[in-house]
Design a protein around this motif. Structure first.
Motif: not given
Lengths: 247, 247
Positions: A141, A143-144, A148, A225
């Motif tokens: 939540v 940094r994506r 993603e 990722d």
DNA sequence: CGCGGGTTTGAATGAGTTCAATCACGGTGG
DNA sequence: CCACCGTGATTGAACTCATTCAAACCCGCG
């Protein structure tokens, strides 16, 4: 029950005797329909719940109606191991789909666990895993990108289901509406929909009646990722310590 | 050490005998400067660390350099209670400021804990609290606006410091650059700066040389929907169960 | 057939980012 | 003592990603 056994047995050797003690636990089977409460924020937690079938959600509500889903609870998952009997719950738990639960009195549960080191290890391990999932949720939540986030969550749920069914399928059954994805991922419903469409257009996933088909796991994993190590799915070697919790 | 005692003693009655056992634990004092590693992602965790002074951060890095801070570790905080000796760490820990640590061998620690139910309860409680902080972090990053995030984090840190110092001050000493706030809150440095400026302009906070002054706690708390209950700061009544962890 | 929940699409808006330049300040060396 | 440097904080302008609002759509169900 079967899912609990699968889930818990995944991490450590649990002999048949241990399973017998779980099964002997007095319990009540309960059912809830989507939206119904299971644990209410602010109340004491005197029971351990185990999801038998369907999905539940842990979440926090804000005054103005915003909702953040902390985690999905799948069959075999249990709560609240950690806080039972002691704290007031700082979040709520509700049914996300039609859900069946096994309810066990906290002190019964604790007594059983205390008498079986292997069981204790297994549940301890489940708690470790759950905390790891929370941490990954923060990364997702925080940094994506939307793309993603969506892909990553799909892959996580897919793996977690696999840990219970015993086989990794490319099809993920989704018993819940996309709105829940939005609240889990910190996005709007609209944008979840758009993002899924884009993933579809790129040939990474396909949506079916009530589920998602992973068309290209490798590419999707790279794109998002996704590295399943945080799920701690490797088998645990049994390595006892002394007692580690209140006696 | 003092901060650990304060922190741990906050939750339950811990008699002098228990404190003696903590103090007797063989340990090593270590220091780290900002950025230096303490626990590396992917490695086994054989030690328990306790922050003596300064701040540390738990975080995850993404391949392209994005970083998400999971939590700040303040004096008195310890890690990794849960995963010691068993799992590979799924995240890293580094010094955020100049930091002093007490390093204790995991099995020594566990042995001591096992022999003292009150100590066990205290540390157990600290683990519950830490998990709650993780959950709140999810809400903060997932569903709050930049303004709410910044204010909310300030208020949390302020409370957590208070839990160790014993008094709630309106001044929060910040030994770390704002960039860390950005990585904790899922925002850009620039926007953290802008947001803080706005909070200042509204008379809610003031920034000093190396800290933040809370000018209007009530208004700030309302604005950020800050409710300290999730920190579980109420005193714990001692309520023993059987053993709950691996034996 | 028509209703209703959930999903999709479009257009306009807005919150937050990025890039780049400037500023503030403590530390260092001449 | 002062000029210089470097890190971190701030500001502006252009841009992007995600939200909002509103309408249309889809599909299972009575």
């Amino acid at each position: 029950m079967d899912s609990l056994v699968k889930r818990i047995g995944y991490y450590s050797e649990v002999d048949s005797h241990a399973f017998e003690s779980i099964k002997r636990l007095t319990h009540k089977i309960e059912t809830r329909s989507p939206g119904q409460e299971i644990v209410v924020e602010g109340e004491h937690v005197d029971f351990v719940f185990v999801v038998v079938s369907g999905w539940a959600i842990r979440f926090r509500m804000m005054d103005d109606g915003r909702r953040q889903i902390l985690n999905f609870m799948l069959p075999g998952d249990c709560f609240d191991l950690m806080a039972i009997g002691r704290a007031r719950s700082d979040h709520s738990v509700s049914a996300a789909s039609d859900v069946t639960l096994r309810r066990i009195r906290a002190d019964d549960f604790m007594k059983t666990i205390s008498n079986d080191p292997q069981l204790a290890t297994s549940f301890w391990w489940a708690a470790i895993q759950e905390e790891a999932i929370l941490r990954e949720q923060i990364v997702r939540v925080g940094r994506r990108t939307a793309r993603e986030r969506v892909g990553h969550l799909i892959l996580e749920l897919n793996r977690r289901v696999a840990a219970v069914t015993g086989e990794l399928s490319d099809h993920l059954a989704l018993p819940v509406p996309q709105a829940l994805f939005a609240d889990a991922l910190g996005l709007s419903i609209v944008h979840v929909s758009r993002t899924l469409s884009r993933l579809k257009a790129d040939g990474l996933v396909r949506t079916t009646r009530a589920g998602i088909e992973i068309m290209n796991r490798k590419k999707l994993s790279e794109l998002c990722d996704f590295d399943s190590r945080y799920l701690h799915l490797e088998k645990l070697k049994f390595k006892p310590y002394g007692r580690t919790t209140p006696d």
